[in-house]
Scaffold this active site. Structure first.
Site, PDB file in Angstrom:
ATOM      1  N   ASP A 195       2.381   1.708   3.174  1.00  0.00           N
ATOM      2  CA  ASP A 195       3.170   0.704   3.809  1.00  0.00           C
ATOM      3  C   ASP A 195       4.502   1.048   3.583  1.00  0.00           C
ATOM      4  O   ASP A 195       5.434   0.926   4.159  1.00  0.00           O
ATOM      5  CB  ASP A 195       2.892  -0.550   3.011  1.00  0.00           C
ATOM      6  CG  ASP A 195       1.714  -1.332   3.598  1.00  0.00           C
ATOM      7  OD1 ASP A 195       1.220  -1.198   4.489  1.00  0.00           O
ATOM      8  OD2 ASP A 195       1.116  -2.027   2.639  1.00  0.00           O
TER       9      ASP A 195
ATOM     10  N   HIS B 181       1.023  -1.134   0.044  1.00  0.00           N
ATOM     11  CA  HIS B 181       0.110   0.107  -0.086  1.00  0.00           C
ATOM     12  C   HIS B 181       0.856   1.157   0.192  1.00  0.00           C
ATOM     13  O   HIS B 181       2.203   1.074   0.380  1.00  0.00           O
ATOM     14  CB  HIS B 181      -0.850  -0.061   1.355  1.00  0.00           C
ATOM     15  CG  HIS B 181      -1.945  -1.317   1.346  1.00  0.00           C
ATOM     16  ND1 HIS B 181      -1.926  -1.984   2.316  1.00  0.00           N
ATOM     17  CD2 HIS B 181      -2.635  -1.663   0.495  1.00  0.00           C
ATOM     18  CE1 HIS B 181      -2.996  -2.947   2.147  1.00  0.00           C
ATOM     19  NE2 HIS B 181      -3.269  -2.685   1.061  1.00  0.00           N
TER      20      HIS B 181
HETATM   21  C1  3MF Z   1      -9.056  -6.622   0.708  1.00  0.00           C
HETATM   22  C2  3MF Z   1      -7.806  -7.088   0.238  1.00  0.00           C
HETATM   23  C3  3MF Z   1      -6.923  -6.272   0.238  1.00  0.00           C
HETATM   24  C4  3MF Z   1      -6.070  -5.988  -0.907  1.00  0.00           C
HETATM   25  C5  3MF Z   1      -4.846  -5.070  -0.752  1.00  0.00           C
HETATM   26  C6  3MF Z   1      -4.084  -4.663  -2.135  1.00  0.00           C
HETATM   27  C7  3MF Z   1      -5.764  -6.909   2.478  1.00  0.00           C
HETATM   28  O1  3MF Z   1     -10.171  -7.542   0.431  1.00  0.00           O
HETATM   29  O2  3MF Z   1      -7.969  -8.147  -0.345  1.00  0.00           O
HETATM   30  O3  3MF Z   1      -5.807  -6.981   1.000  1.00  0.00           O
HETATM   31  O4  3MF Z   1      -5.645  -6.928  -1.587  1.00  0.00           O
HETATM   32  O5  3MF Z   1      -5.316  -4.146  -0.165  1.00  0.00           O
HETATM   33  O6  3MF Z   1      -5.091  -4.184  -2.960  1.00  0.00           O
END
Ligand code: 3MF
Ligand code: MG
Length: 342
Positions: free
Chosen positions: A51, A48
């Site tokens: 991150d 992200h």
């Molecule tokens: C939400 C997700 C997220 C996305 C991530 C990248 C926790 O349901 O699956 O992971 O995959 O934010 O886009």
């Protein structure tokens, strides 16, 4: 050994908090996560925007680039690549009503600012993709937004990202609900339509997550196949899901071995990975897991991929062809059951 190269995000090793209880494991620093990812055989990291650059909202564009550069050096230290950067458009108060489809112009501008900064970060990390998980792009109250206008806004947002960087690719990760009640882009089919309507369809594709397909009542392998038939499966988020409930992000294959087999089969049969695609594992550690044991779900998922690859390699195409010729799919089904249980 797997034929695939694996990726995970820092969020896949977490402190165990859920909607009903606090963290139960200590926070692990980003560098230590990189070290461990590399040790267990992960090839690249998914990010992200925040991150990679925490407190991104408080920094100037130049400062953000500077911070991202440091993360690139850290990745280099552990021999890791970066797969994608995803603007986290669901945490900030500005995105309570969504990002690109918020009813507020100010919030929509904020979402674009984060998307452009994500591209800046991606350039520094040498990541080729921006991922848009459109978490809050939809409605909680159906009548609160114009559904036609907002699909157009999503296409405009994709176009603006494509304009901002001539090399970047945009991968949309569809999910039908959670945190939103009704998503404007719930399935791979919707992603394909948005890609086709964009100004450069060759640079727009899908990240298909197993659990998200299941939550939409669809088959993950068929959703992958649908994207593959358009040459638009940019990445996958393999995991598993026990029926229709909250998004569980269980380790890959732990709920349905047959579904896991079919997902790996469709990837193997279609040469997935040959153009540099990674196999992402979007898996969550159980809250019961003790500190220090919180990479086991990732290790398990990689092992399940390998086991399914072995099954795919053993799959008797000739026997399958004969069953199909005889139209004896019951016989073929027993063969699959024996393959998966032996
Ligand atoms: C939400 C997700 C997220 C996305 C991530 C990248 C926790 O349901 O699956 O992971 O995959 O934010 O886009
Ligand atoms: Mg995901």
């Amino acid at each position: 050994m797997s034929r695939f190269r694996f990726t995970v995000g820092p969020w896949n090793v977490n402190e165990g908090l859920d909607a009903f209880g606090p963290a139960v494991r200590p926070t692990i620093a980003l560098e230590e996560k990189f070290r461990k990812f590399s040790e267990i055989g992960i090839s690249a990291v998914q990010f992200h925007d925040d991150d990679a650059v925490p407190n991104i909202n408080d920094l100037s564009s130049d400062e953000i680039i500077e911070e991202a550069r440091k993360v690139r050096l850290l990745l280099d230290r552990y021999g890791l690549e970066a797969e994608f950067v995803a603007p986290r458009l669901w945490m900030d108060p500005h995105t309570a009503d969504g990002g690109f489809t918020s009813n507020s112009k100010e919030d929509r501008d904020f979402a674009m600012w984060r998307a452009f900064r994500s591209v800046d970060i991606a350039r520094q990390l040498r990541a080729k993709n921006i991922v848009l998980w459109l978490a809050r792009e939809g409605t909680l109250c159906a009548e609160s937004k114009n559904p036609v206008e907002n699909v157009k806004r999503l296409i405009e947002a994709v176009n603006s990202i494509l304009d901002y960087d001539p090399d970047i690719r945009v991968l949309i990760e569809p999910k039908p609900n959670e945190p939103i009640d009704r998503s404007f882009c719930p399935t791979a089919g919707h992603v394909m339509a948005i890609a086709a309507a964009s100004k450069d369809p060759d640079r727009v594709g899908c990240v298909l997550e197993s659990a998200h397909a299941i939550l939409a009542g669809l088959d993950p392998a068929d959703e992958m196949a649908f994207c593959l038939s358009f040459g638009k499966l940019g990445s996958v988020h393999l995991n598993d899901q026990n029926g229709l409930r909250y998004d569980q992000d269980k380790a890959f294959g732990v709920e349905s071995i047959r579904s896991a087999f079919n997902q790996i089969k469709v990837l193997c049969d279609n040469g997935y990975g040959k153009n540099g695609e990674y196999v992402g594992l979007d898996v969550k550690c159980m809250r019961t897991q003790k500190p220090g044991e919180d990479y086991q779900h990732i290790i398990n998922s990689m092992r399940m991929v390998e086991i399914m690859e072995e099954k795919v390699d053993r799959f008797d195409n000739e026997y399958c062809r004969k069953c199909v010729e005889e139209r004896n799919y019951e016989k073929l089904e027993l063969y699959i059951m024996e393959l998966l249980t032996h």
